[in-house]
Design an enzyme around this catalytic site. Sequence first.
Site, PDB file in Angstrom:
ATOM      1  N   LYS A  68      32.831  32.413  47.644  1.00 29.31           N
ATOM      2  CA  LYS A  68      34.201  32.059  48.031  1.00 29.31           C
ATOM      3  C   LYS A  68      35.046  31.516  46.882  1.00 29.31           C
ATOM      4  CE  LYS A  68      34.585  32.798  52.559  1.00 29.31           C
ATOM      5  NZ  LYS A  68      35.700  33.564  53.175  1.00 29.31           N
ATOM      6  N   SER A 326      25.449  36.360  50.219  1.00 25.85           N
ATOM      7  CA  SER A 326      26.779  35.817  49.952  1.00 25.85           C
ATOM      8  C   SER A 326      26.855  34.305  49.860  1.00 25.85           C
ATOM      9  CB  SER A 326      27.764  36.314  51.015  1.00 25.85           C
ATOM     10  OG  SER A 326      27.296  35.991  52.307  1.00 25.85           O
TER      11      SER A 326
END
Length: 427
Positions: A68, A326
């Site tokens: 992110k 992720s």
Amino acid sequence: MSPTDTQKDPMTTQDALPVSVTDVESAAELLAGVVDRTPIQHSRALGLLSDSEVFLKCENLQRAGSFKVRGAYVRMARLSDEEKARGVVAASAGNHAQGVAQAARALGIKARIYMPLGVALPKLTATKDHGAEVILHGHNVDEALAEAKRYADSSGAVFVHPFDNADIIAGQGTIGLELLEQLPDVDTVVMGVGGGGLLAGVATAVKAKARELGREIRVVGVQAEHAAAYPPSLAADALVPLEKVSTIADGIAVGTPGQLPFQIIKELVDDVVTVSEDSLAQALVFLLERSKLVVEPAGAVGVAALLEGKLAEAGIDSKKTAVILSGGNIDPLLMLKVIQRGLSVAGRYLTVRMMLEDRAGELATISRVIAESDANVTRVDHTRIGGSLSMGDVAITIDMETKGHVHSETVLNNLRAEGFQPVIVKL
């Protein structure tokens, strides 16, 4: 349904989309020296299970614990001086919050982050440690998001959306550029999808680079089956919000796809598949045991898809597969629960409940049977009191370590042979 089952010219289609490979390459220049170039790890164990050579792109080892920070930094670095002076605001239950907070600190921008009440303590602490002001509001991310937007409107702070923004998508897409440099002959890339920023960005980069090389690279998104907004949206060719979202993969628990990511995904992504909660838990345990990697459930959905054989179901014969892990920000308490569930799914953790007559020797007999079956008891709950218990009855619940499904069935059969009626308790 495959999002790319169309007759459109791929070059014309991609050039008309809101984010281009040039945007991703520009984002990569901005991120040089800011984010880590995360490693890839070969997984022989996954390869044997999926009949493909499998590599893991370890964004769980990224700064702030997830991808992110890439999109957040690109979005905020491109703000004007006047916008930076007004500060930024965001809403998140974890990874986006930490990414925005870290990027804000690096850029010298004041950040306010709205997080829902009950957010995991490690994520709350980490966001504060990065220097952001944290406001707890609402019982879910949607309520926190609405409050963040209200604050942006009233204060002039710049709202940093977690996925529905071109700069955010371009930043996340830099993972695709890195991956192709590290693994140039990859033919399938698999990753989780919530709102769609990561999947859209990586697909933009990977598909364009494959086109330049004159070959095909398939891109597959994965959602938790109870938080899967993309399959119905792709089928309807319109955003279809879910009435309810329920999954242990909180990082991808998004009820409605982002408008910009959706435009890209429906044109470029080869398929979006779903996986069960049990396979998510099993994937997390698999990564811990076989790859020595701590990965949150949202980061492990690609591995879950391989464990469930989803590529083969989609008709994809992949010889070299890359799975993007992720994120790795997981609350230890949630990890404990997920590990127990994953072990249970694999037949390595068995919980049974039995009704007994309240007489001497019953518990001793059960203990003997379990010991002779080579199982290990970890907890016993023995009670004579309860609404469903008759006088003279006892309820006993036993947790035990077992060695797989075959061994678990042996334990159950041995208990039945002694006259007991064990009922499996689902975790």
